[in-house]
Design an enzyme around this catalytic site. Structure first.
Site, PDB file in Angstrom:
ATOM      1  N   LYS A 110       0.840  -1.206   0.000  1.00 19.21           N
ATOM      2  CA  LYS A 110       0.000   0.000   0.000  1.00 19.21           C
ATOM      3  C   LYS A 110       0.874   1.255   0.000  1.00 19.21           C
ATOM      4  O   LYS A 110       0.590   2.218  -0.708  1.00 19.21           O
ATOM      5  CB  LYS A 110      -0.931   0.014   1.228  1.00 19.21           C
ATOM      6  CG  LYS A 110      -2.031  -1.036   1.169  1.00 19.21           C
ATOM      7  CD  LYS A 110      -3.221  -0.512   0.431  1.00 19.21           C
ATOM      8  CE  LYS A 110      -4.274  -1.518   0.032  1.00 19.21           C
ATOM      9  NZ  LYS A 110      -4.465  -2.705   0.808  1.00 19.21           N
ATOM     10  N   LYS A 190      -3.845 -10.524 -15.587  1.00 19.64           N
ATOM     11  CA  LYS A 190      -4.771 -10.882 -14.499  1.00 19.64           C
ATOM     12  C   LYS A 190      -5.899  -9.843 -14.440  1.00 19.64           C
ATOM     13  O   LYS A 190      -5.629  -8.644 -14.556  1.00 19.64           O
ATOM     14  CB  LYS A 190      -3.998 -10.873 -13.174  1.00 19.64           C
ATOM     15  CG  LYS A 190      -4.873 -11.168 -11.976  1.00 19.64           C
ATOM     16  CD  LYS A 190      -4.128 -10.948 -10.666  1.00 19.64           C
ATOM     17  CE  LYS A 190      -5.074 -11.294  -9.532  1.00 19.64           C
ATOM     18  NZ  LYS A 190      -5.199 -10.450  -8.437  1.00 19.64           N
ATOM     19  N   LYS A 193      -9.119  -4.566 -10.857  1.00 21.80           N
ATOM     20  CA  LYS A 193      -9.564  -3.166 -10.942  1.00 21.80           C
ATOM     21  C   LYS A 193      -8.407  -2.256 -11.309  1.00 21.80           C
ATOM     22  O   LYS A 193      -8.564  -1.329 -12.083  1.00 21.80           O
ATOM     23  CB  LYS A 193     -10.093  -2.705  -9.584  1.00 21.80           C
ATOM     24  CG  LYS A 193     -11.491  -3.111  -9.281  1.00 21.80           C
ATOM     25  CD  LYS A 193     -11.985  -2.451  -8.016  1.00 21.80           C
ATOM     26  CE  LYS A 193     -11.231  -2.908  -6.779  1.00 21.80           C
ATOM     27  NZ  LYS A 193     -11.437  -4.323  -6.419  1.00 21.80           N
TER      28      LYS A 193
HETATM   29  P1  ADP Z   1      -8.693  -6.333  -7.582  1.00 24.27           P
HETATM   30  O1  ADP Z   1      -7.397  -6.959  -8.052  1.00 24.27           O
HETATM   31  O2  ADP Z   1      -9.636  -6.109  -8.702  1.00 24.27           O
HETATM   32  O3  ADP Z   1      -8.473  -5.111  -6.710  1.00 24.27           O
HETATM   33  P2  ADP Z   1      -9.269  -7.613  -5.083  1.00 24.27           P
HETATM   34  O4  ADP Z   1      -7.838  -7.596  -4.684  1.00 24.27           O
HETATM   35  O5  ADP Z   1     -10.233  -6.698  -4.411  1.00 24.27           O
HETATM   36  O6  ADP Z   1      -9.378  -7.420  -6.676  1.00 24.27           O
HETATM   37  O7  ADP Z   1      -9.790  -9.118  -4.985  1.00 24.27           O
HETATM   38  C1  ADP Z   1     -10.674  -9.623  -4.023  1.00 24.27           C
HETATM   39  C2  ADP Z   1     -10.633 -11.131  -4.106  1.00 24.27           C
HETATM   40  O8  ADP Z   1     -10.917 -11.597  -5.439  1.00 24.27           O
HETATM   41  C3  ADP Z   1      -9.270 -11.716  -3.726  1.00 24.27           C
HETATM   42  O9  ADP Z   1      -9.492 -12.709  -2.760  1.00 24.27           O
HETATM   43  C4  ADP Z   1      -8.701 -12.317  -4.969  1.00 24.27           C
HETATM   44  O10 ADP Z   1      -8.097 -13.548  -4.673  1.00 24.27           O
HETATM   45  C5  ADP Z   1      -9.903 -12.504  -5.890  1.00 24.27           C
HETATM   46  N1  ADP Z   1      -9.513 -12.121  -7.262  1.00 24.27           N
HETATM   47  C6  ADP Z   1      -9.381 -10.867  -7.727  1.00 24.27           C
HETATM   48  N2  ADP Z   1      -8.999 -10.867  -9.035  1.00 24.27           N
HETATM   49  C7  ADP Z   1      -8.906 -12.164  -9.400  1.00 24.27           C
HETATM   50  C8  ADP Z   1      -8.555 -12.845 -10.629  1.00 24.27           C
HETATM   51  N3  ADP Z   1      -8.263 -12.162 -11.740  1.00 24.27           N
HETATM   52  N4  ADP Z   1      -8.569 -14.190 -10.638  1.00 24.27           N
HETATM   53  C9  ADP Z   1      -8.880 -14.887  -9.510  1.00 24.27           C
HETATM   54  N5  ADP Z   1      -9.208 -14.325  -8.346  1.00 24.27           N
HETATM   55  C10 ADP Z   1      -9.231 -12.982  -8.262  1.00 24.27           C
END
Ligand code: ADP
Ligand code: TRP
Length: 322
Positions: A110, A190, A193
Site C-alpha cells: 500500500k 490478471k 480493478k
Molecule cells: P482487484 O485486483 O480487482 O483489486 P481484489 O484484490 O479486491 O481485486 O480481490 C478480491 C478477491 O478476489 C481476492 O481474494 C482475490 O483472490 C480474488 N480475485 C481478484 N482478481 C482475481 C482474478 N483475476 N482471478 C482470480 N481471483 C481474483
C-alpha cells in the site's frame, strides 16, 4: 465448523472476484455455520470519503445477496455493526510485536502504491485478527494474498493464550484457495480493478455487450483461417460460463476456421449473460425492495453481536478489565 470471511467493499464486483473468491466463500454456507461481513472499517484505510464508503458498502451487500449469499443460512453483517472488534484489536495489539506488522506485505504494498503510512493501515492485520478471533472462527477462506494475515492472526491468538490461558481464543485455520485459476482480464493480464481490464458481474446489457465486443483482445487471424486456442482470452473466459460441450464446440470451431472472432465474442457474451441471469434477477428484486438490505444487515448484526459478546466478555475477564 464455523467459517468466517470478510470482504472489502471496493466498488463493482468483477468476474475475477466472483470465480476467485466469492463463489467458493458463499458455497460454505451449505457446509457449516457461515459468518460473512463487509469489512468497512478496513476499507476506511484507503477510502476516506464517507459517501463512497457508504455506497460501496451497500453495493457490496446487494451484490453478495444477489450472488446467492442466503441470510437464512449465514450470518451477514457490516463489520462496524460490532464495534467490540476494536476492543479486541486493542487487546491483541498489546501482545503484537512491531516487527510482526512491519513484515506484512500488504502494508508495504500500500505504501509503495502511494497511500499515506497511517496507523490504521499499519495496524490493519491486528484488526483483521480481531475480526476472526471475535467469532470463535474455525476456518477462514481467503485468497493467497491474505495468507500472511492469517499467520499473524494465529500468532496473536497464541500469544494471548500463552499469556492469559490456553483456549481463551480459538485457533483458526486458513483455507487458501490455491486451486483457483487466475481469471484473465479482457486484455489477457490478471483481471484486476487496478488494470482497468475487468468484466463486471452486474451491469447494463448493451454496455457489457459492447465491452466484450470491443475490449476482449484477439489476434488478426482472418475469418476463414483456423485460430489459435492456446492463450485465447475468449476461450479462457468462455470456459467459465459454458457447459463442457459448448466449450469443446468453440475449441473445435477455432481449429476448423471459418468462424470470425465477432461470432465467438457474441457467443461469449450470451453465455456470460445467461450465467448470471438468476443473480441479476435477484439483484433487481433487491433493488425494487428498499429496506431489504438494511433488514438483512440488522438481523445479521444482532446475531454477530451476540456471538461477539461471549468472546469479548471472556477476554475482558481474563485480561483483568473488570
Ligand atoms: P482487484 O485486483 O480487482 O483489486 P481484489 O484484490 O479486491 O481485486 O480481490 C478480491 C478477491 O478476489 C481476492 O481474494 C482475490 O483472490 C480474488 N480475485 C481478484 N482478481 C482475481 C482474478 N483475476 N482471478 C482470480 N481471483 C481474483
Ligand atoms: N483483508 C481482507 C481482504 O483485503 C478482508 C478481511 C478483513 C478479512 N477482515 C477479514 C478476510 C477477516 C477474512 C477474515 O480481502
Amino acid at each position: 465448523m464455523r467459517f468466517l470471511t470478510g470482504l472489502q467493499p471496493s466498488g463493482k464486483l468483477h468476474i475475477g472476484n466472483y470465480f476467485g473468491a466469492i463463489q467458493a466463500a458463499i458455497d460454505l454456507q451449505n457446509k457449516g455455520e457461515a459468518f460473512y461481513f463487509i469489512a468497512n472499517y478496513h476499507a476506511m484505510t484507503t477510502s476516506p470519503d464517507a459517501e463512497t464508503l457508504r455506497a460501496n458498502t451497500y453495493e457490496m451487500a446487494i451484490d453478495l445477496l444477489a450472488c446467492g449469499l442466503d441470510p437464512e443460512k449465514a450470518v451477514f453483517f457490516a463489520q462496524s455493526s460490532v464495534p467490540e472488534v476494536n476492543e479486541l484489536a486493542w487487546i491483541l495489539s498489546t501482545v503484537c510485536p512491531m516487527g510482526l506488522l512491519e513484515r506484512c506485505h500488504s502494508y508495504k504494498d500500500k505504501i509503495a502504491k502511494g497511500f499515506s503510512p497511517n496507523h490504521a493501515l499499519f495496524a490493519y492485520p491486528a484488526l483483521m485478527a480481531a475480526d476472526i478471533l471475535l467469532y470463535d472462527s474455525d476456518a477462514v477462506p481467503v485468497g493467497k494474498d491474505q495468507k500472511q494475515h492469517l499467520e499473524v492472526t494465529r500468532d496473536l491468538a497464541g500469544k494471548i493464550n500463552d499469556a492469559y490461558g490456553e483456549g481463551l481464543l480459538r485457533m483458526p485455520e486458513a483455507i487458501i484457495s490455491e486451486v483457483t485459476a487466475i481469471v484473465p482480464g479482457l486484455d489477457g493480464q490478471k483481471m484486476s480493478k487496478s488494470y482497468g481490464n475487468t468484466l463486471p458481474v452486474f451491469g447494463e446489457e448493451k454496455a457489457l455487450r459492447k465491452l466484450i465486443n470491443k475490449k476482449v483482445v484477439t489476434d488478426a487471424t482472418p475469418l476463414e483461417d483456423p485460430k489459435p486456442t492456446e492463450g485465447s482470452i475468449i476461450l479462457a473466459l468462455y470456459k467459465l460460463f459454458a457447459t463442457p460441450a459448448q466449450y469443446e464446440e468453440m475449441v473445435a470451431a477455432h481449429q476448423r476456421g471459418g468462424v470470425g472472432y465477432g461470432q465467438f465474442k457474441k457467443d461469449l457474451f450470451e453465455a456470460y449473460w445467461e450465467y448470471f441471469r438468476a443473480a441479476r434477477e435477484r439483484r433487481e428484486w433487491i433493488l425494487a425492495n428498499p429496506g431489504y438490505v438494511d433488514e438483512v444487515l440488522a438481523a445479521g448484526a444482532l446475531k454477530a453481536r451476540e456471538e461477539a459478546s461471549k468472546v469479548i466478555s471472556r477476554v475482558r475477564k481474563a485480561v483483568g478489565l473488570i
